[in-house]
Scaffold this active site. Structure first.
Site, PDB file in Angstrom:
ATOM      1  CG  ASP A   3      -3.840   1.382  -8.043  1.00 15.04           C
ATOM      2  OD1 ASP A   3      -2.645   0.898  -7.313  1.00 15.04           O
ATOM      3  OD2 ASP A   3      -4.249   2.451  -8.429  1.00 15.04           O
TER       4      ASP A   3
ATOM      5  CE  LYS B  89       1.533   4.503  -4.819  1.00 21.59           C
ATOM      6  NZ  LYS B  89       0.103   4.928  -4.943  1.00 21.59           N
TER       7      LYS B  89
ATOM      8  CD  GLN C 269      -2.172   7.413  -4.103  1.00 22.21           C
ATOM      9  OE1 GLN C 269      -1.440   7.167  -4.880  1.00 22.21           O
ATOM     10  NE2 GLN C 269      -2.100   7.123  -2.863  1.00 22.21           N
TER      11      GLN C 269
HETATM   12  N1  GUN Z   1      -4.479   5.157  -1.771  1.00 23.61           N
HETATM   13  C1  GUN Z   1      -3.928   4.124  -0.708  1.00 23.61           C
HETATM   14  N2  GUN Z   1      -3.339   3.066  -1.282  1.00 23.61           N
HETATM   15  C2  GUN Z   1      -3.505   3.339  -2.489  1.00 23.61           C
HETATM   16  C3  GUN Z   1      -3.344   2.287  -4.000  1.00 23.61           C
HETATM   17  O1  GUN Z   1      -2.607   1.202  -3.636  1.00 23.61           O
HETATM   18  N3  GUN Z   1      -3.382   2.945  -5.128  1.00 23.61           N
HETATM   19  C4  GUN Z   1      -4.137   3.886  -5.423  1.00 23.61           C
HETATM   20  N4  GUN Z   1      -4.241   4.434  -6.325  1.00 23.61           N
HETATM   21  N5  GUN Z   1      -4.518   4.824  -4.167  1.00 23.61           N
HETATM   22  C5  GUN Z   1      -4.368   4.377  -2.937  1.00 23.61           C
END
Ligand code: GUN
Length: 285
Positions: free
Chosen positions: A119, A52, A96
């Site tokens: 998200d 990211k 996350q």
């Molecule tokens: N863990 C796995 N996929 C995601 C996601 O799309 N966003 C977040 N914040 N955590 C994750």
């Protein structure tokens, strides 16, 4: 002959679009910033967060990483989120998941300002998706819709079957297909006649989390098959779809890797750009 839906190509197109828009904002004196919080040492999460961060750098988005110890308290994490909520240079906040067991994901997600919730996990944004009036969409379903659009795959009037009912993928996926006038069925572990339902699908989305769960006998001739899975068999990365056999029946199919995966980060970048535009009063034309 099936069409391979190339997530690398489509995500590159999305990222290029975002990069250009970020540059235009920068030229107007508006920066775009994403704060990423990671708690603990989960190896998969560390890789996701690093990816990211890399995407942000490529697109001219400032990324701020907050790597917290596994024993961080709920109070400490909430304090950080409150600070980031108030911080003008932070347009998007992402925590996350999964979080260490002692932290309540619901409380943490609810603490993120809905305007910065890139998200789209906050109940405010989930509700907005439900009524079809949304700024942010969870990145994986958003990426799938982008793939369908890019490939010129019409959803209206189609029989759409989603396998999996998670808050992150299955449920919002169903809503997005419904908003495009698809006829949607969401299947799950208690679904009785899964085989028959899947066989009816014009568009089949597999978000089960089980390696090669979708077999050729579950797929209608000419169906579009979207594989959200990310599993391993003897170290080999594979999806929720038995790709080798299903591809012969599909009209279009996503591979794993190189399908839905790359789209997720691209759509996160898109959501971060949207957040910055909203917070700075920049309207889409
Ligand atoms: N863990 C796995 N996929 C995601 C996601 O799309 N966003 C977040 N914040 N955590 C994750």
């Amino acid at each position: 002959m099936y069409k391979l839906i190339d997530g690398k190509e489509i995500s590159a197109a999305v990222k290029e679009r975002v990069k250009n828009e970020v540059a235009i904002l920068n030229s107007k004196g508006i920066s775009v910033g994403l704060a990423v919080i990671i708690v603990g040492e989960d190896p998969a999460s560390k890789i996701y967060v690093a990816n990211k961060k890399k995407a942000c750098e490529q697109l001219g988005i400032r990324s701020m990483e907050y790597a917290l110890d596994a024993d961080t308290t709920e109070e400490e994490l909430l304090e950080l989120i409150n600070t980031l909520n108030e911080e003008k240079s932070v347009n998007g906040i992402l925590c996350q998941l999964p979080l260490p067991k002692h932290l309540d994901e619901k409380i943490i997600i609810n603490a993120i300002s809905p305007e910065k919730d890139v998200d789209a996990f906050h109940p405010h944004n989930v509700g907005r998706i439900m009524i079809g009036d949304y700024d942010f969409v969870p990145c994986t379903p958003a990426g799938i819709m982008e793939m369908l659009k890019y490939e010129g795959i019409e959803v209206e009037g189609k029989t759409c079957v989603v396998i999996g009912r998670s808050n992150i993928v299955g449920k919002p996926m169903g809503m997005l297909l419904l908003h495009k006038n698809g006829t949607v069925t969401i299947c799950h572990s208690r679904t009785k006649n899964l085989l028959e339902i899947c066989r009816e699908a014009d568009i089949l989305v597999a978000a089960v989390g089980k390696a090669e769960f979708v077999t050729a006998d579950m797929v209608k001739e000419g169906a579009v098959v979207i594989d959200v899975g990310m599993n391993r068999i003897d170290g080999r990365l594979c999806g929720d779809v038995d790709f080798e056999n299903v591809k012969e029946k599909a009209s279009a199919i996503t591979p794993v890797p190189g399908g839905v995966g790359p789209m997720t980060i691209a759509m996160l970048m898109q959501n971060t750009l949207t957040a910055a535009k909203r917070q700075n009063g920049v309207c889409d034309e």
